[in-house]
Design an enzyme around this catalytic site. Structure first.
Site, PDB file in Angstrom:
ATOM      1  N   ASN A   8     -10.803   3.623   0.032  1.00  0.00           N
ATOM      2  CA  ASN A   8      -9.370   3.892   0.175  1.00  0.00           C
ATOM      3  C   ASN A   8      -9.191   5.379   0.522  1.00  0.00           C
ATOM      4  O   ASN A   8      -9.572   6.256  -0.253  1.00  0.00           O
ATOM      5  CB  ASN A   8      -8.664   3.546  -1.151  1.00  0.00           C
ATOM      6  CG  ASN A   8      -7.168   3.812  -1.092  1.00  0.00           C
ATOM      7  OD1 ASN A   8      -6.739   4.829  -0.552  1.00  0.00           O
ATOM      8  ND2 ASN A   8      -6.382   2.935  -1.657  1.00  0.00           N
ATOM      9  N   HIS A  11      -5.872   9.522   0.001  1.00  0.00           N
ATOM     10  CA  HIS A  11      -5.756  10.925  -0.418  1.00  0.00           C
ATOM     11  C   HIS A  11      -6.230  11.924   0.631  1.00  0.00           C
ATOM     12  O   HIS A  11      -6.025  13.127   0.479  1.00  0.00           O
ATOM     13  CB  HIS A  11      -6.410  11.129  -1.789  1.00  0.00           C
ATOM     14  CG  HIS A  11      -5.655  10.372  -2.839  1.00  0.00           C
ATOM     15  ND1 HIS A  11      -4.280  10.365  -2.888  1.00  0.00           N
ATOM     16  CD2 HIS A  11      -6.066   9.559  -3.839  1.00  0.00           C
ATOM     17  CE1 HIS A  11      -3.875   9.591  -3.885  1.00  0.00           C
ATOM     18  NE2 HIS A  11      -4.945   9.090  -4.474  1.00  0.00           N
ATOM     19  N   HIS A  44      -2.884   2.403   1.565  1.00  0.00           N
ATOM     20  CA  HIS A  44      -1.655   1.889   0.941  1.00  0.00           C
ATOM     21  C   HIS A  44      -0.475   2.509   1.680  1.00  0.00           C
ATOM     22  O   HIS A  44      -0.273   3.721   1.611  1.00  0.00           O
ATOM     23  CB  HIS A  44      -1.650   2.286  -0.536  1.00  0.00           C
ATOM     24  CG  HIS A  44      -0.483   1.738  -1.316  1.00  0.00           C
ATOM     25  ND1 HIS A  44      -0.404   1.827  -2.676  1.00  0.00           N
ATOM     26  CD2 HIS A  44       0.655   1.102  -0.922  1.00  0.00           C
ATOM     27  CE1 HIS A  44       0.720   1.267  -3.102  1.00  0.00           C
ATOM     28  NE2 HIS A  44       1.388   0.828  -2.043  1.00  0.00           N
ATOM     29  N   ARG A  46       2.955   3.142   1.500  1.00  0.00           N
ATOM     30  CA  ARG A  46       4.026   3.109   0.493  1.00  0.00           C
ATOM     31  C   ARG A  46       5.389   3.151   1.163  1.00  0.00           C
ATOM     32  O   ARG A  46       5.538   3.708   2.242  1.00  0.00           O
ATOM     33  CB  ARG A  46       3.888   4.313  -0.449  1.00  0.00           C
ATOM     34  CG  ARG A  46       2.788   4.155  -1.444  1.00  0.00           C
ATOM     35  CD  ARG A  46       2.778   5.322  -2.427  1.00  0.00           C
ATOM     36  NE  ARG A  46       1.931   4.996  -3.550  1.00  0.00           N
ATOM     37  CZ  ARG A  46       2.349   4.380  -4.646  1.00  0.00           C
ATOM     38  NH1 ARG A  46       3.628   4.059  -4.787  1.00  0.00           N
ATOM     39  NH2 ARG A  46       1.515   4.093  -5.618  1.00  0.00           N
ATOM     40  N   ARG A  50       4.589   8.525   1.285  1.00  0.00           N
ATOM     41  CA  ARG A  50       4.197   9.836   0.723  1.00  0.00           C
ATOM     42  C   ARG A  50       2.829  10.319   1.209  1.00  0.00           C
ATOM     43  O   ARG A  50       2.530  11.492   1.129  1.00  0.00           O
ATOM     44  CB  ARG A  50       4.241   9.811  -0.798  1.00  0.00           C
ATOM     45  CG  ARG A  50       3.143   9.001  -1.431  1.00  0.00           C
ATOM     46  CD  ARG A  50       3.069   9.245  -2.924  1.00  0.00           C
ATOM     47  NE  ARG A  50       4.112   8.525  -3.637  1.00  0.00           N
ATOM     48  CZ  ARG A  50       3.937   8.029  -4.871  1.00  0.00           C
ATOM     49  NH1 ARG A  50       2.804   8.217  -5.497  1.00  0.00           N
ATOM     50  NH2 ARG A  50       4.900   7.380  -5.470  1.00  0.00           N
ATOM     51  N   GLU A  71      -2.802  -2.173   1.829  1.00  0.00           N
ATOM     52  CA  GLU A  71      -2.092  -2.436   0.572  1.00  0.00           C
ATOM     53  C   GLU A  71      -0.612  -2.181   0.804  1.00  0.00           C
ATOM     54  O   GLU A  71      -0.245  -1.163   1.397  1.00  0.00           O
ATOM     55  CB  GLU A  71      -2.561  -1.476  -0.526  1.00  0.00           C
ATOM     56  CG  GLU A  71      -3.958  -1.709  -0.997  1.00  0.00           C
ATOM     57  CD  GLU A  71      -4.369  -0.640  -2.012  1.00  0.00           C
ATOM     58  OE1 GLU A  71      -3.531   0.184  -2.421  1.00  0.00           O
ATOM     59  OE2 GLU A  71      -5.545  -0.634  -2.367  1.00  0.00           O
ATOM     60  N   THR A 102      -0.566   3.078  -8.323  1.00  0.00           N
ATOM     61  CA  THR A 102      -0.218   1.717  -8.746  1.00  0.00           C
ATOM     62  C   THR A 102      -0.511   1.570 -10.238  1.00  0.00           C
ATOM     63  O   THR A 102      -1.621   1.837 -10.685  1.00  0.00           O
ATOM     64  CB  THR A 102      -1.060   0.689  -7.946  1.00  0.00           C
ATOM     65  OG1 THR A 102      -1.035   1.071  -6.577  1.00  0.00           O
ATOM     66  CG2 THR A 102      -0.503  -0.704  -8.089  1.00  0.00           C
ATOM     67  N   GLU A 152      -7.388  -9.401  -6.234  1.00  0.00           N
ATOM     68  CA  GLU A 152      -8.082  -8.159  -6.575  1.00  0.00           C
ATOM     69  C   GLU A 152      -7.753  -7.887  -8.027  1.00  0.00           C
ATOM     70  O   GLU A 152      -6.587  -7.712  -8.394  1.00  0.00           O
ATOM     71  CB  GLU A 152      -7.615  -6.979  -5.704  1.00  0.00           C
ATOM     72  CG  GLU A 152      -8.321  -5.678  -6.119  1.00  0.00           C
ATOM     73  CD  GLU A 152      -7.960  -4.474  -5.270  1.00  0.00           C
ATOM     74  OE1 GLU A 152      -7.603  -4.650  -4.086  1.00  0.00           O
ATOM     75  OE2 GLU A 152      -8.029  -3.355  -5.806  1.00  0.00           O
ATOM     76  N   HIS A 195      -9.414  -0.025  -8.909  1.00  0.00           N
ATOM     77  CA  HIS A 195      -8.493   0.897  -9.573  1.00  0.00           C
ATOM     78  C   HIS A 195      -9.190   1.649 -10.695  1.00  0.00           C
ATOM     79  O   HIS A 195      -9.703   1.054 -11.634  1.00  0.00           O
ATOM     80  CB  HIS A 195      -7.224   0.224 -10.117  1.00  0.00           C
ATOM     81  CG  HIS A 195      -6.080   1.190 -10.109  1.00  0.00           C
ATOM     82  ND1 HIS A 195      -5.900   2.120 -11.088  1.00  0.00           N
ATOM     83  CD2 HIS A 195      -5.138   1.432  -9.174  1.00  0.00           C
ATOM     84  CE1 HIS A 195      -4.862   2.877 -10.781  1.00  0.00           C
ATOM     85  NE2 HIS A 195      -4.380   2.490  -9.609  1.00  0.00           N
TER      86      HIS A 195
END
Ligand code: PXP
Length: 242
Positions: A8, A11, A44, A46, A50, A71, A102, A152, A195
């Site tokens: 993922n 970031h 993801h 969002r 962001r 996601e 999340t 998941e 996660h």
């Protein structure tokens, strides 16, 4: 059972957005992660955009060679977007406006009609659909009912127990996960997990049987910032036994 790693890269975009500039470029991170051997890339999108934005997802669709996992919240706006971009997989997640990340699994049981509509719409475009859920019987049954292809399992509680050095908590979270993995597989669902997984706590999860793919973000990007993306991805692949 293949043990795949989807990295993922949200970031990478978080660092870019800290200055609202053009670098670091998420696509560049995805290419290096794939060259290091991961099987896919997760982002993801969002609702507040962001970190990852719409253009990032479109560019990743052109450049990711393995699996692209998007996601998103199960809203009609997001479903329409996914149907234009066509990721290999969509993972439906709950989303709160002020959360740092999340916070838990999607309550598929309580939101069955909304989730089922999203699942059907996405599958009609050839997209595999996964639902991010807590390892609980009612959620696994609901995932099956709404027609998801994958679940998941949320490993956040396991990760928290690990941070507290809570041996009993760790044991009980692993047992819970293994029970629900077995139930999901018996119900015809495929299983991913993620996660809060990191280089210290991955071992217990990697030893569970039946997980196809691990979705790992923060810990890999944090390590990549210090040692480089290639090294960070390879070290995680090693730990999951790939
Ligand atoms: N899986 C899902 C469904 C997530 O929402 C996230 C966080 O975006 C992850 C996995 C990755 O979590 P982490 O960044 O803690 O590795």
């Amino acid at each position: 059972m293949a043990k795949n790693l989807c990295v993922n890269i949200d970031h990478i975009a978080t660092i870019r957005e800290a200055r609202k500039v053009r670098e670091p470029e998420p696509v560049a991170a995805a290419i290096i992660a794939e060259l290091a051997g991961c099987s896919g890339i997760t982002v993801h999108l969002r609702q507040d955009r962001r970190h990852i934005n719409d253009d990032d997802v479109r560019l990743l669709r052109y450049t990711v060679v393995g699996s692209l996992n998007l996601e998103m919240a199960p809203t009609s706006e997001m479903v329409q977007f996914a149907k234009t971009v066509l990721p290999n997989m969509v993972t439906l997640v709950p989303e709160g406006p002020n959360e740092l990340t999340t916070e838990g699994g999607l309550n598929v049981d309580a939101k069955a009609a909304e989730v089922e509509a999203a699942v059907r719409a996405l599958q009609s475009s050839g997209i595999f659909v996964s639902v991010f859920i807590d390892p609980k019987i009612d959620q696994v049954k609901a995932a099956r009912k709404v027609g998801a292809d994958y679940v998941e399992f949320h490993t956040g509680h396991y990760a928290e127990a690990f941070e507290r050095h809570d041996e009993r908590g760790i044991e009980s979270e692993l047992l819970k996960l293994q029970d629900q993995i077995t139930l999901a597989l018996k119900s015809g669902l495929k299983v991913n997990a993620g996660h809060g997984l990191n280089y210290r706590n991955i071992k217990g999860i990697a030893e569970l049987s039946g997980i196809e793919e691990f979705n790992i973000g923060h810990s890999i990007i944090a390590r990549a910032a210090l040692v480089g993306m290639e090294k960070a991805v390879k070290e995680m692949l090693n730990l999951i036994g790939k």
